[in-house]
Enzyme design. Structure first.
Site, PDB file in Angstrom:
ATOM      1  N   MET A 168       2.732   7.102   2.133  1.00 40.23           N
ATOM      2  CA  MET A 168       3.036   7.385   3.540  1.00 40.23           C
ATOM      3  C   MET A 168       4.541   7.232   3.789  1.00 40.23           C
ATOM      4  SD  MET A 168      -0.229   6.158   5.716  1.00 40.23           S
ATOM      5  CE  MET A 168       0.215   4.446   5.869  1.00 40.23           C
ATOM      6  N   GLY A 169       5.321   7.185   2.716  1.00 43.03           N
ATOM      7  CA  GLY A 169       6.776   7.164   2.879  1.00 43.03           C
ATOM      8  C   GLY A 169       7.348   5.794   3.199  1.00 43.03           C
ATOM      9  N   TYR A 170       8.650   5.808   3.582  1.00 43.37           N
ATOM     10  CA  TYR A 170       9.433   4.592   3.807  1.00 43.37           C
ATOM     11  C   TYR A 170       9.403   3.728   2.549  1.00 43.37           C
ATOM     12  CZ  TYR A 170      12.319   1.868   6.866  1.00 43.37           C
ATOM     13  OH  TYR A 170      13.405   1.251   7.432  1.00 43.37           O
TER      14      TYR A 170
ATOM     15  N   HIS B 219       9.728   1.619  -0.833  1.00 46.12           N
ATOM     16  CA  HIS B 219      10.268   0.339  -1.301  1.00 46.12           C
ATOM     17  C   HIS B 219       9.930   0.239  -2.786  1.00 46.12           C
ATOM     18  CE1 HIS B 219       6.098  -0.892  -1.071  1.00 46.12           C
ATOM     19  NE2 HIS B 219       6.067  -0.664   0.230  1.00 46.12           N
TER      20      HIS B 219
ATOM     21  N   GLY C 110       7.663  -1.167  -4.344  1.00 47.48           N
ATOM     22  CA  GLY C 110       6.248  -0.970  -4.661  1.00 47.48           C
ATOM     23  C   GLY C 110       5.975   0.500  -4.949  1.00 47.48           C
ATOM     24  N   HIS C 111       6.414   1.349  -4.024  1.00 44.94           N
ATOM     25  CA  HIS C 111       6.253   2.800  -4.241  1.00 44.94           C
ATOM     26  C   HIS C 111       6.988   3.238  -5.507  1.00 44.94           C
ATOM     27  CE1 HIS C 111       6.064   2.603   0.321  1.00 44.94           C
ATOM     28  NE2 HIS C 111       4.931   3.211   0.050  1.00 44.94           N
TER      29      HIS C 111
ATOM     30  N   ASP D  49      -3.125  -2.841  -2.085  1.00 43.54           N
ATOM     31  CA  ASP D  49      -4.241  -2.337  -1.282  1.00 43.54           C
ATOM     32  C   ASP D  49      -5.480  -2.329  -2.183  1.00 43.54           C
ATOM     33  OD1 ASP D  49      -2.816  -1.361   1.313  1.00 43.54           O
ATOM     34  OD2 ASP D  49      -1.560  -0.714  -0.340  1.00 43.54           O
TER      35      ASP D  49
ATOM     36  N   GLN E 148      -8.634  -0.493  -1.045  1.00 41.67           N
ATOM     37  CA  GLN E 148      -8.398   0.960  -1.101  1.00 41.67           C
ATOM     38  C   GLN E 148      -8.584   1.467  -2.534  1.00 41.67           C
ATOM     39  OE1 GLN E 148      -5.096   3.013   1.082  1.00 41.67           O
ATOM     40  NE2 GLN E 148      -4.119   2.968  -0.907  1.00 41.67           N
TER      41      GLN E 148
ATOM     42  N   ARG F 140       5.684  -2.048   6.340  1.00 44.43           N
ATOM     43  CA  ARG F 140       5.572  -2.743   7.631  1.00 44.43           C
ATOM     44  C   ARG F 140       6.419  -4.018   7.703  1.00 44.43           C
ATOM     45  NH1 ARG F 140       0.051  -0.614   7.261  1.00 44.43           N
ATOM     46  NH2 ARG F 140      -0.309   0.714   9.072  1.00 44.43           N
TER      47      ARG F 140
HETATM   48  P1  AMP Z   1       1.651   3.410   1.464  1.00 46.78           P
HETATM   49  O1  AMP Z   1       2.847   4.299   1.581  1.00 46.78           O
HETATM   50  O2  AMP Z   1       1.825   2.081   2.129  1.00 46.78           O
HETATM   51  O3  AMP Z   1       0.358   4.100   1.812  1.00 46.78           O
HETATM   52  O4  AMP Z   1       1.531   3.055  -0.077  1.00 46.78           O
HETATM   53  C1  AMP Z   1       1.503   4.053  -1.063  1.00 46.78           C
HETATM   54  C2  AMP Z   1       1.066   3.440  -2.353  1.00 46.78           C
HETATM   55  O5  AMP Z   1       1.955   2.384  -2.717  1.00 46.78           O
HETATM   56  C3  AMP Z   1      -0.348   2.799  -2.255  1.00 46.78           C
HETATM   57  O6  AMP Z   1      -1.052   3.073  -3.450  1.00 46.78           O
HETATM   58  C4  AMP Z   1      -0.027   1.334  -2.132  1.00 46.78           C
HETATM   59  O7  AMP Z   1      -1.055   0.503  -2.630  1.00 46.78           O
HETATM   60  C5  AMP Z   1       1.220   1.221  -2.987  1.00 46.78           C
HETATM   61  N1  AMP Z   1       1.967   0.020  -2.610  1.00 46.78           N
HETATM   62  C6  AMP Z   1       2.312  -0.391  -1.373  1.00 46.78           C
HETATM   63  N2  AMP Z   1       2.950  -1.578  -1.419  1.00 46.78           N
HETATM   64  C7  AMP Z   1       2.988  -1.938  -2.722  1.00 46.78           C
HETATM   65  C8  AMP Z   1       3.504  -3.069  -3.432  1.00 46.78           C
HETATM   66  N3  AMP Z   1       4.113  -4.072  -2.799  1.00 46.78           N
HETATM   67  N4  AMP Z   1       3.358  -3.107  -4.761  1.00 46.78           N
HETATM   68  C9  AMP Z   1       2.724  -2.095  -5.431  1.00 46.78           C
HETATM   69  N5  AMP Z   1       2.233  -0.999  -4.821  1.00 46.78           N
HETATM   70  C10 AMP Z   1       2.355  -0.922  -3.486  1.00 46.78           C
END
Ligand code: AMP
Length: 289
Positions: free
Chosen positions: A30-32, A34, A36-37, A154, A157, A191
């Site tokens: 969903m962008g933004y 970091h 993790g992405h 997640d 998920q 967030r």
């Molecule tokens: P989102 O943009 O928040 O929907 O996340 C996109 C993907 O990145 C999802 O598969 C999340 O589980 C993963 N994600 C988000 N935060 C982290 C994190 N801190 N570490 C690893 N993966 C993450």
């Protein structure tokens, strides 16, 4: 790096590589961005010939009163970061493209996976996961990746998507990668930008609580009730009243009273200021005799 917005452009960009037998990896986001992405993108880069990132803030997974309007967005920055991570193609569909007028179909996983934890009606509710699985099914159909990458942050998920893939025979391998954290343990999240400095400091208690749970399990605590209470007391110490702290089977999300040698998910959701944060740990501890 190529940026496409329409499904027609996407198909065209993927046609050649697919015909040549290239291994396509998808990172849905969903962008933004970091770390993790970016960790998912880098892993996809290592594993695949062609790395596709989708960037779509999916309205159907947000409930009423949730933060879709304020959800952080910065497309230019995201594109720069994705390019540095070695992404080949970013697909940025708009809402009507994903949900055209008359859209009337959804994909729903049940079996006790989507009505608990985040899917509990008192939390985000099962419609959250219906939104997630519907959009992920569409992303899979449009990109047709061989591998798709998700974050363990997640955890529910990931379990739900793995079940959907298995039950509906999606020819996609799902890779779930470890949660990336800040130095003090806070799980990275788009967030986190909602946190002011004082909240940011308090938010570290969430991962601290999970760390305590992990250590207590390692030292022989097998009662999940005691582990949950330990996490709660750590959170209380930081003035955090969680939405939930629960221990469940990491495989099928059924309740677990005692550690039993199977992986157990301890999941937390908590509001800190206006951010609703989630985090978890998976414990793989044998019950002591
Ligand atoms: P989102 O943009 O928040 O929907 O996340 C996109 C993907 O990145 C999802 O598969 C999340 O589980 C993963 N994600 C988000 N935060 C982290 C994190 N801190 N570490 C690893 N993966 C993450």
């Amino acid at each position: 790096m190529k940026v496409v917005r329409s499904r027609a452009e996407l198909r065209e960009a993927l046609e050649g590589p697919r015909r040549r037998g290239k291994r396509i990896g998808l990172v849905p986001t969903m962008g933004y961005f970091h770390e993790g992405h970016l960790s998912l993108m880098r892993r996809a880069r290592e594993d695949c010939d062609l790395v596709v990132v989708s960037l779509f803030v999916n309205p159907t997974q947000f409930g009423e009163g949730e933060d879709i309007d304020s959800y952080p967005r910065d497309e230019d920055r995201d594109l720069q970061l994705a390019a540095v991570a070695g992404v080949d193609l970013v697909w940025i569909p708009d809402v009507p493209q994903i949900y055209p007028a008359g859209f009337a179909t959804s994909v729903e996983v049940t079996g006790g996976l989507t009505g608990v934890l985040e899917g509990d009606p008192a939390q985000r509710g099962p419609s959250h996961f219906r939104g997630v699985t519907t959009v992920v099914a569409k992303l899979f159909n449009s990109v047709q990746p061989e591998v798709a990458y998700f974050g363990g942050k997640d955890a529910q998920q990931a379990v739900v998507i793995q079940r959907m893939v298995r039950d509906l025979d999606f020819p996609v391998k799902v890779e779930v990668l470890p949660t990336v954290r800040e130095e003090d343990g806070l799980a990275l999240s788009s967030r986190n930008v909602y946190l002011d400095p004082e909240e940011r400091e308090r938010a570290a208690a969430i991962s601290r609580a999970l760390r305590s749970v992990e250590l207590a399990a390692r030292e022989g605590e097998v009662s999940t009730g005691a582990l949950v209470e330990l996490a709660r007391s750590e959170l209380r110490g930081a003035g955090i009243e969680p939405d939930y702290v629960e221990a469940r089977s990491a495989e099928d999300l059924s309740p677990v009273a005692r550690l039993n040698g199977r992986p157990v998910l301890v999941a937390v959701a908590a509001r800190v200021g206006r951010a609703r944060l989630i985090d978890n740990v998976v414990i793989n501890q044998e019950a002591t005799p």
